[in-house]
Design a protein around this motif. Structure first.
Motif, short mmCIF file in Angstrom:
data_model
loop_
_atom_site.label_atom_id
_atom_site.label_comp_id
_atom_site.label_asym_id
_atom_site.label_seq_id
_atom_site.Cartn_x
_atom_site.Cartn_y
_atom_site.Cartn_z
N LEU A 29 0.89 -1.31 -0.08
CA LEU A 29 -0.21 0.04 0.13
C LEU A 29 0.74 1.27 0.01
CD1 LEU A 29 -2.80 -1.13 2.42
CD2 LEU A 29 -3.15 -0.49 0.09
N ALA A 30 1.99 1.27 0.74
CA ALA A 30 2.73 2.41 0.88
C ALA A 30 3.48 2.47 -0.45
CB ALA A 30 3.87 2.19 2.05
N ALA A 31 3.85 1.49 -1.11
CA ALA A 31 4.40 1.59 -2.25
C ALA A 31 3.46 2.04 -3.54
CB ALA A 31 5.23 0.52 -2.86
N GLY A 32 2.11 2.05 -3.31
CA GLY A 32 1.34 2.58 -4.38
C GLY A 32 0.44 1.61 -5.04
N ILE A 33 0.07 0.59 -4.65
CA ILE A 33 -0.92 -0.32 -5.33
C ILE A 33 -2.17 0.48 -5.33
CG2 ILE A 33 0.13 -2.59 -4.79
CD1 ILE A 33 -2.02 -2.84 -2.50
N THR A 34 -3.12 0.06 -6.36
CA THR A 34 -4.12 1.05 -6.43
C THR A 34 -5.38 0.12 -6.11
OG1 THR A 34 -4.31 0.04 -8.76
CG2 THR A 34 -3.24 2.28 -8.49
N HIS A 35 -5.26 -1.10 -5.95
CA HIS A 35 -6.41 -2.00 -5.54
C HIS A 35 -5.89 -3.12 -4.79
CE1 HIS A 35 -7.60 0.07 -9.31
NE2 HIS A 35 -8.97 -0.25 -8.97
N PHE A 36 -6.63 -3.57 -3.78
CA PHE A 36 -6.41 -4.98 -3.10
C PHE A 36 -7.45 -5.79 -2.89
CE2 PHE A 36 -6.08 -7.33 0.94
CZ PHE A 36 -4.98 -8.23 0.57
N GLN A 37 -7.15 -7.28 -3.22
CA GLN A 37 -8.14 -8.37 -3.20
C GLN A 37 -7.63 -9.11 -2.25
OE1 GLN A 37 -9.17 -12.13 -5.73
NE2 GLN A 37 -9.46 -10.20 -7.06
N LEU A 38 -8.44 -9.47 -1.30
CA LEU A 38 -8.05 -10.76 -0.29
C LEU A 38 -8.74 -11.80 -0.89
CD1 LEU A 38 -7.08 -11.97 2.46
CD2 LEU A 38 -9.48 -10.98 3.23
N ARG A 39 -7.63 -13.08 -1.13
CA ARG A 39 -7.96 -14.21 -1.91
C ARG A 39 -7.30 -15.14 -0.87
NH1 ARG A 39 -5.51 -17.62 -5.08
NH2 ARG A 39 -6.80 -18.81 -6.81
N GLU A 40 -8.29 -15.62 0.14
CA GLU A 40 -7.68 -16.56 0.92
C GLU A 40 -8.16 -18.03 0.79
OE1 GLU A 40 -5.88 -16.01 3.43
OE2 GLU A 40 -5.98 -17.37 4.86
N LYS A 41 -6.87 -18.80 0.24
CA LYS A 41 -7.26 -20.04 -0.32
C LYS A 41 -6.29 -21.12 0.34
CE LYS A 41 -10.13 -18.90 -3.95
NZ LYS A 41 -11.46 -19.49 -3.95
N GLY A 42 -6.50 -22.43 0.04
CA GLY A 42 -5.73 -23.29 0.50
C GLY A 42 -5.94 -23.99 1.83
#
Ligand code: 3NM
Length: 215
Positions: A29-42
């Motif tokens: 986030l600090a480095a500038g991603i524009t979107h985040f998706q939580l994908r909890e698998k496995g």
């Protein structure tokens, strides 16, 4: 919502191999991603209350940075905690049904692999489409064969108003091809989750956009 170049980071606890997941997300986030998706698998995936707690913590971090927080597949969790959006695949709940549940305001992303699936997703109310795997991926066991960028070119030509996010094996070395195909964004797990220097890698992913335009 998907201004170019969008850098869409996807992560679950199993993807944060050498770092604590909150730390990794915060770095991204600090480095500038524009979107985040939580994908909890496995097999080790968090469930129930533990998943909800982790999701709320990720959501709070995203809120601090003004980054949309999107949940993969779990519509119930997304509604329970007021996530910004939901992403579904072809094997998940039908996108029209998801749209009916989440209402008009939330973001709906759908994974598609053909022009036909793209048409159905758009008719079902998708705001953006994920298309992949563009390249071979180590992050999804049941991924299809790498499709290259040809389908992204076809779908962006046919539906220029719908943002396409390329996914699967994308790195700062090959992302320029995805931008050049017309994608509005690139979605990555390992390029960021396994980067030695997350900030530098995100900088390179962003820079690859300029290279994609120059070819
Ligand atoms: N979906 P990485 S490929 C979550 O093709 C996911 O729909 C894919 O991870 C699809 O950036 C993929 O490490 C994994 O290759 C992407």
């Amino acid at each position: 919502m998907f201004s170019r170049p969008s850098i869409y980071f996807i992560m679950g606890t199993s993807n944060a191999k050498e770092k604590e997941p909150h730390f990794l997300l915060n770095e991204a986030l600090a480095a500038g991603i524009t979107h985040f998706q939580l994908r909890e698998k496995g097999e080790t995936a968090l469930r129930g209350e533990a998943l909800e707690k982790f999701a709320r913590e990720c959501q709070a971090l995203c809120t601090q940075y003004g980054v949309p927080f999107i949940i993969n597949d779990d519509v119930e969790l997304a509604l329970a905690i007021g996530a910004d959006g939901v992403h579904v695949g072809q094997e998940d709940m039908h996108c029209g049904d998801v749209r009916a549940l989440i209402g008009a305001e939330k973001v709906l992303g759908v994974s598609v692999h053909s022009e036909e699936e793209a048409a159905q997703a758009i008719a079902g109310g998708a705001d953006y489409l994920g298309m992949g795997p563009v390249f071979a991926t180590i992050s999804k066991n049941d991924a299809k064969e790498p499709a290259g960028v040809r389908k992204i070119i076809e779908v962006t030509r046919k539906y220029p108003q719908v943002p396409i996010v390329g996914i699967g094996g994308i790195t700062s070395e090959n992302a320029n091809e995805v931008w050049q195909a017309g994608a509005a964004g690139i979605a990555v797990i390992s390029a960021i989750a396994q980067a030695r220097d997350v900030s530098a890698e995100i900088g390179r992913l962003r820079d690859s956009y300029e290279r994609g335009q120059m070819i």
